[in-house]
Design a protein around this motif. Structure first.
Motif, PDB file in Angstrom:
ATOM      1  N   MET A   1      -3.255-107.413  -0.607  1.00 53.09           N
ATOM      2  CA  MET A   1      -3.201-107.993   0.721  1.00 53.09           C
ATOM      3  C   MET A   1      -2.896-106.920   1.753  1.00 53.09           C
ATOM      4  O   MET A   1      -2.276-105.897   1.451  1.00 53.09           O
ATOM      5  N   LEU A   2      -3.309-107.183   3.025  1.00 56.39           N
ATOM      6  CA  LEU A   2      -3.157-106.175   4.063  1.00 56.39           C
ATOM      7  C   LEU A   2      -1.706-105.904   4.409  1.00 56.39           C
ATOM      8  O   LEU A   2      -1.333-104.769   4.719  1.00 56.39           O
ATOM      9  N   TYR A   3      -0.835-106.958   4.329  1.00 55.19           N
ATOM     10  CA  TYR A   3       0.538-106.751   4.774  1.00 55.19           C
ATOM     11  C   TYR A   3       1.279-105.795   3.850  1.00 55.19           C
ATOM     12  O   TYR A   3       2.298-105.198   4.237  1.00 55.19           O
ATOM     13  N   ARG A   4       0.762-105.619   2.611  1.00 49.39           N
ATOM     14  CA  ARG A   4       1.422-104.702   1.687  1.00 49.39           C
ATOM     15  C   ARG A   4       1.214-103.243   2.070  1.00 49.39           C
ATOM     16  O   ARG A   4       1.885-102.360   1.541  1.00 49.39           O
ATOM     17  N   ARG A   5       0.270-102.988   2.967  1.00 52.27           N
ATOM     18  CA  ARG A   5       0.010-101.614   3.411  1.00 52.27           C
ATOM     19  C   ARG A   5       0.787-101.260   4.670  1.00 52.27           C
ATOM     20  O   ARG A   5       0.739-100.119   5.126  1.00 52.27           O
TER      21      ARG A   5
ATOM     22  N   TRP B   1       3.934-100.421   7.203  1.00 48.57           N
ATOM     23  CA  TRP B   1       5.138 -99.610   7.015  1.00 48.57           C
ATOM     24  C   TRP B   1       6.369-100.475   6.829  1.00 48.57           C
ATOM     25  O   TRP B   1       7.309-100.089   6.112  1.00 48.57           O
ATOM     26  N   SER B   2       6.391-101.673   7.431  1.00 49.37           N
ATOM     27  CA  SER B   2       7.560-102.547   7.282  1.00 49.37           C
ATOM     28  C   SER B   2       7.698-103.048   5.843  1.00 49.37           C
ATOM     29  O   SER B   2       8.813-103.142   5.321  1.00 49.37           O
ATOM     30  N   TYR B   3       6.554-103.327   5.214  1.00 43.04           N
ATOM     31  CA  TYR B   3       6.608-103.773   3.826  1.00 43.04           C
ATOM     32  C   TYR B   3       7.059-102.635   2.912  1.00 43.04           C
ATOM     33  O   TYR B   3       7.865-102.834   1.997  1.00 43.04           O
ATOM     34  N   GLN B   4       6.551-101.432   3.154  1.00 46.77           N
ATOM     35  CA  GLN B   4       6.959-100.287   2.342  1.00 46.77           C
ATOM     36  C   GLN B   4       8.445 -99.983   2.542  1.00 46.77           C
ATOM     37  O   GLN B   4       9.147 -99.636   1.589  1.00 46.77           O
ATOM     38  N   LEU B   5       8.913-100.118   3.800  1.00 48.19           N
ATOM     39  CA  LEU B   5      10.333 -99.915   4.064  1.00 48.19           C
ATOM     40  C   LEU B   5      11.182-100.950   3.337  1.00 48.19           C
ATOM     41  O   LEU B   5      12.243-100.634   2.775  1.00 48.19           O
ATOM     42  N   PHE B   6      10.691-102.192   3.334  1.00 49.72           N
ATOM     43  CA  PHE B   6      11.401-103.251   2.609  1.00 49.72           C
ATOM     44  C   PHE B   6      11.502-102.932   1.124  1.00 49.72           C
ATOM     45  O   PHE B   6      12.558-103.119   0.509  1.00 49.72           O
ATOM     46  N   ARG B   7      10.421-102.438   0.531  1.00 49.40           N
ATOM     47  CA  ARG B   7      10.445-102.101  -0.892  1.00 49.40           C
ATOM     48  C   ARG B   7      11.441-100.990  -1.181  1.00 49.40           C
ATOM     49  O   ARG B   7      12.165-101.038  -2.177  1.00 49.40           O
ATOM     50  N   VAL B   8      11.481 -99.989  -0.322  1.00 51.43           N
ATOM     51  CA  VAL B   8      12.403 -98.869  -0.534  1.00 51.43           C
ATOM     52  C   VAL B   8      13.853 -99.337  -0.414  1.00 51.43           C
ATOM     53  O   VAL B   8      14.694 -99.016  -1.259  1.00 51.43           O
ATOM     54  N   VAL B   9      14.138-100.102   0.645  1.00 48.83           N
ATOM     55  CA  VAL B   9      15.506-100.597   0.833  1.00 48.83           C
ATOM     56  C   VAL B   9      15.903-101.519  -0.309  1.00 48.83           C
ATOM     57  O   VAL B   9      17.025-101.450  -0.834  1.00 48.83           O
ATOM     58  N   ASN B  10      14.991-102.368  -0.728  1.00 51.36           N
ATOM     59  CA  ASN B  10      15.267-103.281  -1.834  1.00 51.36           C
ATOM     60  C   ASN B  10      15.560-102.515  -3.115  1.00 51.36           C
ATOM     61  O   ASN B  10      16.484-102.850  -3.872  1.00 51.36           O
TER      62      ASN B  10
END
Length: 290
Positions: free
Chosen positions: A1-5, A7-16
């Motif tokens: 999906m597009l939202y996975r690309r 930066w906010s989603y990637q930041l969420f994954r890193v913080v998580n």
């Protein structure tokens, strides 16, 4: 999906991932430190040199614990207390939650209100002790098992799960000639294995770790669970009875305490990985559905 690309989603994954690593480290590091202390040489423990890995290899603390005169009876009492408490608790929760899950039960809301009231307000330690004493349960295993076999939160959790089972299944079973007890045993319980497995794990851990009630209601040393014996070891109350102070000085108190904690937590550590799948499913399904 597009939202996975994004930066906010990637930041969420890193913080998580960082949060999960921090939680994992907070759980594993103390466990590894206790294990290292229980296996290290006394001079390294006293000098504060033990970290996550043992210095030397010394099993004297474990030998000392298993040579304790009450440790065998303590393990027997703990397994008996955990087995009886879990079985009785699971049975009582099931037969109480099933009728409460039916909306046509008269006075159902009042019963649930009383149950929720006990979640916030309890009679207290002294009234509970007087009730247990009046029933003649003092210094018996039933004083540890019976008064605490039903927990309001667990009861509501099982009841909520039972409500999620389609009523059409039970209606079809009634048409086939099954009575409510047969429906509960043959249909409801097989469909409720995830939440019942989770409750079983909750109850087993509670009864295994329960030393405070044993201190209040048990008077005989031979009836004490292993957690109470370990509590005495950690508190230093049983050191003299296990060989005298002259022997204790040759063995670090920290090593003895760490070994005692490791021995008593080992059954739970071994059990949890096998029950983790049902544990997660039971909590989520019982809390969300309904």
């Amino acid at each position: 999906m597009l939202y996975r690309r994004t930066w906010s989603y990637q930041l969420f994954r890193v913080v998580n991932a960082l949060i999960m690593l921090a939680v994992l480290a907070a759980i594993i590091i103390p466990f590894l430190n206790l294990l290292a202390i229980s296996l290290s040489e006394s001079w390294a423990i006293v000098g504060g040199k033990v970290g996550l890995f043992p210095i030397g290899f010394n099993l004297d603390a474990y030998f000392r614990i298993f040579q304790h005169p009450s440790i065998k009876s303590g393990f027997y009492n703990s397994f008996l207390q955990t087995g009886l408490g879990t079985a009785i608790g699971l049975f009582m929760l099931t037969i109480c939650a099933y009728p409460l899950s039916k909306t046509f039960l008269k006075g159902r809301k009042l019963f649930i209100l009383f149950i929720m009231f006990t979640m916030f307000f309890s009679g207290g330690l002294i009234p509970t002790y007087l009730v247990v004493k009046s029933l003649g349960l003092i210094d018996t295993i039933w004083a540890i098992v019976l008064p605490f076999c039903i927990t309001p939160y667990y009861l509501l959790l099982v009841m909520t799960y039972f409500q999620s089972i389609p009523e059409s299944l039970e209606e079809s079973a009634m048409i086939d000639g099954l009575n409510p007890i047969q429906i509960l045993w043959r249909i409801v319980i097989p469909l409720s294995k995830p939440v019942l497995a989770a409750i079983t794990l909750f109850l087993a851990i509670y009864y295994w770790n329960n030393w405070f009630n044993a201190m209040i209601y048990l008077n005989s040393t031979e009836k004490l669970p292993v957690m109470m014996i370990v509590r005495n070891i950690v508190a230093g109350a049983d050191l003299a009875s296990n060989g005298g102070q002259s022997e204790v000085t040759s063995l670090s108190a920290a090593s003895l305490k760490s070994a005692a904690i490791m021995v008593t937590t080992l059954p739970v550590v071994v059990l949890f990985p096998f029950a983790q799948k049902h544990f997660a499913q039971g909590v989520m399904l019982g809390a969300v559905k309904g």
